[in-house]
Write a protein that holds these residues in place. Structure first.
Motif, PDB file in Angstrom:
ATOM      1  N   ASP A 169       0.853  -1.186   0.000  1.00  0.00           N
ATOM      2  CA  ASP A 169       0.000   0.000   0.000  1.00  0.00           C
ATOM      3  C   ASP A 169       0.889   1.236   0.000  1.00  0.00           C
ATOM      4  O   ASP A 169       1.199   1.799   1.054  1.00  0.00           O
ATOM      5  CB  ASP A 169      -0.916  -0.021   1.225  1.00  0.00           C
ATOM      6  N   GLU A 178      -9.613   2.272   6.870  1.00  0.00           N
ATOM      7  CA  GLU A 178      -9.602   3.551   6.159  1.00  0.00           C
ATOM      8  C   GLU A 178      -9.994   3.407   4.691  1.00  0.00           C
ATOM      9  O   GLU A 178     -10.143   4.414   3.988  1.00  0.00           O
ATOM     10  CB  GLU A 178      -8.227   4.209   6.265  1.00  0.00           C
ATOM     11  N   LYS A 179     -10.183   2.149   4.234  1.00  0.00           N
ATOM     12  CA  LYS A 179     -10.566   1.927   2.847  1.00  0.00           C
ATOM     13  C   LYS A 179     -11.823   1.064   2.768  1.00  0.00           C
ATOM     14  O   LYS A 179     -12.004   0.278   1.834  1.00  0.00           O
ATOM     15  CB  LYS A 179      -9.409   1.279   2.085  1.00  0.00           C
ATOM     16  N   SER A 180     -12.690   1.259   3.730  1.00  0.00           N
ATOM     17  CA  SER A 180     -13.881   0.416   3.860  1.00  0.00           C
ATOM     18  C   SER A 180     -14.808   0.515   2.651  1.00  0.00           C
ATOM     19  O   SER A 180     -15.535  -0.432   2.342  1.00  0.00           O
ATOM     20  CB  SER A 180     -14.653   0.785   5.132  1.00  0.00           C
ATOM     21  N   SER A 181     -14.781   1.658   1.942  1.00  0.00           N
ATOM     22  CA  SER A 181     -15.684   1.814   0.790  1.00  0.00           C
ATOM     23  C   SER A 181     -15.357   0.809  -0.311  1.00  0.00           C
ATOM     24  O   SER A 181     -16.214   0.452  -1.118  1.00  0.00           O
ATOM     25  CB  SER A 181     -15.603   3.239   0.231  1.00  0.00           C
ATOM     26  N   PHE A 182     -14.103   0.320  -0.338  1.00  0.00           N
ATOM     27  CA  PHE A 182     -13.693  -0.613  -1.375  1.00  0.00           C
ATOM     28  C   PHE A 182     -14.236  -2.023  -1.141  1.00  0.00           C
ATOM     29  O   PHE A 182     -14.044  -2.907  -1.984  1.00  0.00           O
ATOM     30  CB  PHE A 182     -12.165  -0.663  -1.476  1.00  0.00           C
ATOM     31  N   CYS A 190     -10.218   1.531  -8.956  1.00  0.00           N
ATOM     32  CA  CYS A 190      -8.945   0.839  -9.153  1.00  0.00           C
ATOM     33  C   CYS A 190      -8.765   0.296 -10.571  1.00  0.00           C
ATOM     34  O   CYS A 190      -7.642   0.279 -11.079  1.00  0.00           O
ATOM     35  CB  CYS A 190      -8.801  -0.308  -8.158  1.00  0.00           C
ATOM     36  N   LEU A 224      -5.467  -2.843  -0.493  1.00  0.00           N
ATOM     37  CA  LEU A 224      -6.705  -2.562   0.238  1.00  0.00           C
ATOM     38  C   LEU A 224      -6.923  -3.488   1.431  1.00  0.00           C
ATOM     39  O   LEU A 224      -7.808  -3.246   2.251  1.00  0.00           O
ATOM     40  CB  LEU A 224      -7.905  -2.679  -0.713  1.00  0.00           C
ATOM     41  N   TYR A 236      -3.119   3.879  -7.981  1.00  0.00           N
ATOM     42  CA  TYR A 236      -3.723   2.654  -8.515  1.00  0.00           C
ATOM     43  C   TYR A 236      -3.352   2.446  -9.981  1.00  0.00           C
ATOM     44  O   TYR A 236      -3.193   1.316 -10.437  1.00  0.00           O
ATOM     45  CB  TYR A 236      -5.246   2.682  -8.332  1.00  0.00           C
ATOM     46  N   LYS A 270      -7.708  -7.010  -4.822  1.00  0.00           N
ATOM     47  CA  LYS A 270      -7.814  -6.012  -3.754  1.00  0.00           C
ATOM     48  C   LYS A 270      -6.551  -6.007  -2.898  1.00  0.00           C
ATOM     49  O   LYS A 270      -6.114  -4.952  -2.426  1.00  0.00           O
ATOM     50  CB  LYS A 270      -9.061  -6.279  -2.895  1.00  0.00           C
ATOM     51  N   LYS A 290      -9.036  -2.799   4.836  1.00  0.00           N
ATOM     52  CA  LYS A 290      -8.559  -1.854   5.844  1.00  0.00           C
ATOM     53  C   LYS A 290      -9.665  -0.873   6.224  1.00  0.00           C
ATOM     54  O   LYS A 290     -10.474  -0.475   5.380  1.00  0.00           O
ATOM     55  CB  LYS A 290      -7.347  -1.090   5.307  1.00  0.00           C
TER      56      LYS A 290
END
Length: 359
Positions: A31, A198-202, A212, A188, A156, A183, A196
């Motif tokens: 990351d 802080e990347k929950s929307s993914f 991405c 992610l 990305y 992912k 993660k």
């Protein structure tokens, strides 16, 4: 740093043309921001296997090199790169392994033993626990165009570019990639394999595909240099560069549709040579009804780009891509006035007479 004697490889003032990155590193879970990825790539581009014959190598880059290669004004090197170096020093990557039971596991290790920016000099010391991943290429490697990689600005898009660069060799296709594996490649997932916080929307596959995959493909396909070397193909669903693999309505994987073109550099052809090449190959195809080889089509593509006819070059590239995935006689005399347009009109006329055969 202990009592280890430092070995400092000589870093040339000429930026290496390619970044040679081993398969394990390419498919690792990492990351990195765009700037962190650039700094990491800077070390990999200059790393040679022989560097490890001594002690762990220490790579040093001057502010002048950093300014030129990373496109940062010399007076802003410290303010821009020092915080990046600080973050990069704590970054880990997950290396994939298959255990004795056949299960996939990831081992997370720091990228660096030490990294610092002091007195106008960046020092990077790779983690020797990753030595084999850095320099052993028996499982293959990505050959990444250094300038293009640095010129891509989004993290990305960079990741996708290096991922696709792993599959430049003819006959070595990229298999369908599982959605969860992708992912991880895009940074992610945490060490437990979960998205993660802080990347929950993914977690939403549609968000992942948009940000991405689709946006990255658009970035690369519109890049002025990359679009001349990497062609994305439209899939059956109308998506550019990929097809979704589904189980019912659930996305389980992605099949990337692309082809690398052996174009070399357009500068290798001058204007006159390009016209001669087009005449020979188009007459061979249209008058003599001979199907051009892949190599001839690639040369024809370069030639059309050399004279500024990108629309024709794009059509040939599309035919080349479809062919790949699914798997000096009778010159035309040119008139001095508007010779290119005149010549291309004759090519178009021949194409009409010949029934507009595909490339």
């Amino acid at each position: 740093m202990g009592n280890e004697q430092e070995y400092i490889p000589v870093v040339s003032d000429n930026l290496p043309k390619h970044i040679k990155k081993g398969h394990q590193l390419v498919f690792s879970r990492q990351d990195l921001t765009a700037r962190e990825a650039d700094m990491f790539a800077l070390m990999i581009a200059n790393m040679k296997c022989d560097d490890w014959k001594h002690s762990t190598p220490h790579y040093e880059f001057s502010s002048k090199q950093l300014s030129e290669w990373l496109g940062v004004a010399a007076k802003h090197i410290g303010s821009n790169l020092s915080p990046v170096a600080n973050r990069l020093s704590s970054r880990k990557i997950g290396i994939k392994y298959i255990n004795n039971k056949g299960d996939t596991e990831f081992d997370y290790r720091p990228l660096f033993k030490h990294i610092a920016y002091k007195n106008g000099k960046l020092t990077m010391v790779p983690n020797d626990m990753l030595k084999s991943e850095y320099i052993e290429y028996n499982h293959g490697f990505a050959l990444i165009n250094t300038r293009s990689f640095f010129d891509v600005k989004k993290e990305y898009s960079k990741r996708l570019y290096e991922l696709l660069s792993r599959f430049k060799s003819n006959g070595y296709e990229m298999h369908t990639q599982g959605i969860n594996e992708l992912k991880g490649v895009f940074g992610l997932l945490d060490e437990a394999g979960k998205i993660k916080k802080e990347k929950s929307s993914f977690k939403n596959n549609s968000v992942f595909m948009k940000r991405c995959i689709r946006q990255s493909i658009n970035d690369l396909s519109e890049h002025p240099q990359i679009k001349k070397e990497l062609l994305f193909i439209e899939g059956n669903s109308g998506e550019l560069g990929f097809e979704l693999i589904k189980k019912g309505r659930v996305i389980t994987g992605v099949k990337f549709l692309f082809r690398w073109l052996k174009l070399g550099t357009i500068e290798e052809l001058n204007h006159h040579d390009a016209l001669i090449t087009i005449k020979e190959l188009e007459l061979k195809r249209l008058q003599h009804n001979i199907k051009l080889t892949d190599e001839e089509l690639e040369i024809l593509t370069i030639s059309y780009r050399c004279i500024g006819k990108d629309d024709k070059a794009d059509k040939i590239q599309e035919s080349l891509a479809k062919r790949h995935l699914y798997r000096k006689d009778n010159y035309i005399e040119l008139e001095p006035k508007n010779e290119i347009d005149s010549f291309l009109e004759k090519i178009d006329s021949l194409q009409t007479i010949s029934g507009s055969p595909d490339y």
